[in-house]
Design an enzyme around this catalytic site. Structure first.
Site, mmCIF file in Angstrom:
data_model
loop_
_atom_site.group_PDB
_atom_site.id
_atom_site.type_symbol
_atom_site.label_atom_id
_atom_site.label_comp_id
_atom_site.label_asym_id
_atom_site.label_seq_id
_atom_site.Cartn_x
_atom_site.Cartn_y
_atom_site.Cartn_z
ATOM 1 N N SER A 19 0.832 -1.210 0.000
ATOM 2 C CA SER A 19 0.000 0.000 0.000
ATOM 3 C C SER A 19 0.863 1.256 0.000
ATOM 4 O O SER A 19 1.900 1.309 0.681
ATOM 5 C CB SER A 19 -0.878 0.046 1.257
ATOM 6 O OG SER A 19 -1.807 -1.007 1.255
ATOM 7 N N ILE A 20 0.395 2.263 -0.715
ATOM 8 C CA ILE A 20 1.105 3.548 -0.706
ATOM 9 C C ILE A 20 1.145 4.089 0.726
ATOM 10 O O ILE A 20 2.145 4.642 1.168
ATOM 11 C CB ILE A 20 0.412 4.545 -1.663
ATOM 12 C CG1 ILE A 20 0.509 4.023 -3.110
ATOM 13 C CG2 ILE A 20 1.038 5.926 -1.555
ATOM 14 C CD1 ILE A 20 -0.264 4.847 -4.137
ATOM 15 N N TYR A 156 -10.269 4.156 -15.990
ATOM 16 C CA TYR A 156 -10.225 4.797 -14.663
ATOM 17 C C TYR A 156 -11.607 5.395 -14.332
ATOM 18 O O TYR A 156 -12.008 5.448 -13.177
ATOM 19 C CB TYR A 156 -9.123 5.851 -14.609
ATOM 20 C CG TYR A 156 -8.658 6.164 -13.204
ATOM 21 C CD1 TYR A 156 -8.078 5.189 -12.401
ATOM 22 C CD2 TYR A 156 -8.813 7.437 -12.671
ATOM 23 C CE1 TYR A 156 -7.664 5.472 -11.109
ATOM 24 C CE2 TYR A 156 -8.396 7.732 -11.379
ATOM 25 C CZ TYR A 156 -7.825 6.743 -10.604
ATOM 26 O OH TYR A 156 -7.421 7.043 -9.329
ATOM 27 N N LYS A 163 -11.710 11.499 -8.159
ATOM 28 C CA LYS A 163 -10.420 12.154 -7.839
ATOM 29 C C LYS A 163 -10.475 13.648 -8.144
ATOM 30 O O LYS A 163 -9.836 14.448 -7.460
ATOM 31 C CB LYS A 163 -9.270 11.498 -8.612
ATOM 32 C CG LYS A 163 -8.940 10.073 -8.168
ATOM 33 C CD LYS A 163 -8.516 9.972 -6.717
ATOM 34 C CE LYS A 163 -7.900 8.615 -6.398
ATOM 35 N NZ LYS A 163 -7.726 8.409 -4.948
ATOM 36 N N LEU A 195 -3.152 -3.363 -4.293
ATOM 37 C CA LEU A 195 -4.472 -4.022 -4.328
ATOM 38 C C LEU A 195 -5.484 -3.187 -5.103
ATOM 39 O O LEU A 195 -6.217 -3.704 -5.940
ATOM 40 C CB LEU A 195 -4.991 -4.198 -2.900
ATOM 41 C CG LEU A 195 -4.779 -5.512 -2.177
ATOM 42 C CD1 LEU A 195 -5.570 -5.474 -0.879
ATOM 43 C CD2 LEU A 195 -5.204 -6.691 -3.030
HETATM 44 P P1 NAP Z 1 -4.469 -0.127 -1.463
HETATM 45 O O1 NAP Z 1 -3.272 -0.662 -0.813
HETATM 46 O O2 NAP Z 1 -5.490 -1.102 -1.952
HETATM 47 O O3 NAP Z 1 -5.142 0.966 -0.521
HETATM 48 C C1 NAP Z 1 -6.482 1.397 -0.692
HETATM 49 C C2 NAP Z 1 -7.076 1.438 0.662
HETATM 50 O O4 NAP Z 1 -8.407 1.990 0.669
HETATM 51 C C3 NAP Z 1 -7.204 0.034 1.273
HETATM 52 O O5 NAP Z 1 -6.640 0.019 2.556
HETATM 53 C C4 NAP Z 1 -8.702 -0.146 1.288
HETATM 54 O O6 NAP Z 1 -9.183 -1.084 2.202
HETATM 55 C C5 NAP Z 1 -9.140 1.244 1.621
HETATM 56 N N1 NAP Z 1 -10.578 1.381 1.540
HETATM 57 C C6 NAP Z 1 -11.418 1.089 0.520
HETATM 58 N N2 NAP Z 1 -12.687 1.296 0.893
HETATM 59 C C7 NAP Z 1 -12.660 1.724 2.184
HETATM 60 C C8 NAP Z 1 -13.631 2.108 3.123
HETATM 61 N N3 NAP Z 1 -14.945 2.103 2.839
HETATM 62 N N4 NAP Z 1 -13.227 2.507 4.362
HETATM 63 C C9 NAP Z 1 -11.934 2.523 4.690
HETATM 64 N N5 NAP Z 1 -10.947 2.166 3.841
HETATM 65 C C10 NAP Z 1 -11.318 1.779 2.606
HETATM 66 O O7 NAP Z 1 -4.083 0.725 -2.772
HETATM 67 P P2 NAP Z 1 -3.200 2.035 -2.979
HETATM 68 O O8 NAP Z 1 -2.877 2.031 -4.424
HETATM 69 O O9 NAP Z 1 -2.136 2.128 -1.964
HETATM 70 O O10 NAP Z 1 -4.282 3.197 -2.777
HETATM 71 C C11 NAP Z 1 -4.125 4.256 -1.850
HETATM 72 C C12 NAP Z 1 -4.566 5.562 -2.491
HETATM 73 O O11 NAP Z 1 -3.636 5.893 -3.527
HETATM 74 C C13 NAP Z 1 -5.933 5.509 -3.154
HETATM 75 O O12 NAP Z 1 -6.601 6.738 -2.934
HETATM 76 C C14 NAP Z 1 -5.596 5.381 -4.624
HETATM 77 O O13 NAP Z 1 -6.612 5.857 -5.484
HETATM 78 C C15 NAP Z 1 -4.365 6.261 -4.671
HETATM 79 N N6 NAP Z 1 -3.507 6.105 -5.849
HETATM 80 C C16 NAP Z 1 -3.077 4.868 -6.217
HETATM 81 C C17 NAP Z 1 -2.272 4.749 -7.345
HETATM 82 C C18 NAP Z 1 -1.803 3.402 -7.797
HETATM 83 O O14 NAP Z 1 -1.410 3.264 -8.970
HETATM 84 N N7 NAP Z 1 -1.790 2.386 -6.963
HETATM 85 C C19 NAP Z 1 -1.902 5.895 -8.078
HETATM 86 C C20 NAP Z 1 -2.362 7.130 -7.663
HETATM 87 C C21 NAP Z 1 -3.167 7.233 -6.540
HETATM 88 P P3 NAP Z 1 -9.834 -2.443 1.550
HETATM 89 O O15 NAP Z 1 -8.705 -3.177 0.919
HETATM 90 O O16 NAP Z 1 -10.470 -3.103 2.695
HETATM 91 O O17 NAP Z 1 -10.851 -2.014 0.528
#
Ligand code: NAP
Length: 256
Positions: A19-20, A156, A163, A195
């Site tokens: 996770s980020i 997306y 976003k 994820l």
């Molecule tokens: P991640 O590890 O899957 O983290 C996303 C988190 O959001 C998970 O812990 C997830 O929990 C949580 N979440 C979802 N629904 C929720 C709810 N109702 N209440 C509380 N928590 C909830 O993925 P990540 O890529 O690090 O994402 C973190 C952020 O970075 C997100 O905003 C994403 O859009 C952003 N981002 C990601 C990327 C990329 O390429 N990965 C790029 C730019 C921005 P669950 O697993 O239980 O759903």
């Protein structure tokens, strides 16, 4: 002295060690911050708790951000245990799988509401409760976004629209909370295998596309997002608020 010595940070959005939010946590921990974590459900607790305890965290709480009572409980606990809060990290997003593969034009009302609630409104819900704990402490709030808010990124879809709302919220929150000395910023990260990313159809081609076309000719690492979060949440970013900082190897500046 370390950059975040004596600072207390609440981290929302760790699902696992990819996770980020976890990369940000590691950067904060290395610079002396004390961290509290939330997890979205029992399954996640099994993954989050060992990670959090491994870096000495004592506050690990459930929080589905769509449930006001769970959000309230987190901030009540932070107030009770810490008395205040210096940093809030919001790294949460969700949309239904079909809304990340079907044409955007087919998005359902329910799917739109869900993506907006979890991915955009949740920042407002957290910030409004964090703010009273951050007064007199030069608080800093940081969220995670993606350039699908600015330009069309196939698949997306509704998440790009959420976003865009999130980034606008960053500016409005920065305006509202600025007089209290609280800063609010977003990091627009390049694609990273997590994820959440696994839910986006054809994510792999996004990675290839960026590595080919970004000025730095590569993808980014999560630890690079961690370093930017450190800058934004430490004294180094003391005059920066309402910004969307791109950490994407420069991809967003390209026209052709
Ligand atoms: P991640 O590890 O899957 O983290 C996303 C988190 O959001 C998970 O812990 C997830 O929990 C949580 N979440 C979802 N629904 C929720 C709810 N109702 N209440 C509380 N928590 C909830 O993925 P990540 O890529 O690090 O994402 C973190 C952020 O970075 C997100 O905003 C994403 O859009 C952003 N981002 C990601 C990327 C990329 O390429 N990965 C790029 C730019 C921005 P669950 O697993 O239980 O759903």
């Amino acid at each position: 002295m370390k950059l975040l010595e004596g600072k207390r940070a609440a981290i929302f959005g760790v699902a696992n060690d990819r996770s980020i939010a976890w990369a940000i946590s590691e950067a904060f921990h290395a610079e002396g911050a004390e961290l509290a974590f939330t997890y979205a459900g029992e399954i996640l607790e099994k993954r989050v708790r060992p990670l959090a305890e491994g870096i000495g965290s004592k506050i690990i709480l459930p929080c589905d951000v769509t449930k006001d009572e769970e959000v309230e409980k987190v901030f009540a606990t932070l107030k009770q245990e810490w008395g205040g809060l210096d940093i809030l990290v919001h790294a949460i997003a969700f949309a239904n799988k079909e809304d990340l593969s079907n044409p955007y034009a087919q998005t359902s009302r329910a799917g739109f509401h869900l993506a907006m609630d979890v991915s955009a409104y949740s920042l407002v819900a957290l910030a409004q409760r964090a703010a009273p704990l951050m007064e007199e402490r030069n608080g800093s709030i940081v969220t995670l976004t993606y350039m699908g808010s600015e330009k069309v990124i196939p698949n997306y879809n509704v998440m790009g629209v959420a976003k865009a709302a999130l980034e606008a919220s960053v500016r409005y929150l920065a305006h509202d909370l600025g007089p209290k000395g609280i800063r609010v910023n977003a990091i627009s990260a390049g694609p990273l295998r997590t994820l959440a990313a696994a839910g986006i159809s054809d994510f792999k081609s996004m990675l290839h596309h960026v590595a080919e076309r970004a000025p730095l000719k590569r993808n980014i690492g999560a630890e690079e997002v961690g370093k930017t979060a450190l800058y934004l949440c430490s004294d180094w970013g003391s005059a920066v608020t309402g910004e969307v900082v791109h950490v994407d190897a420069g991809y967003n500046i390209m026209g052709m």
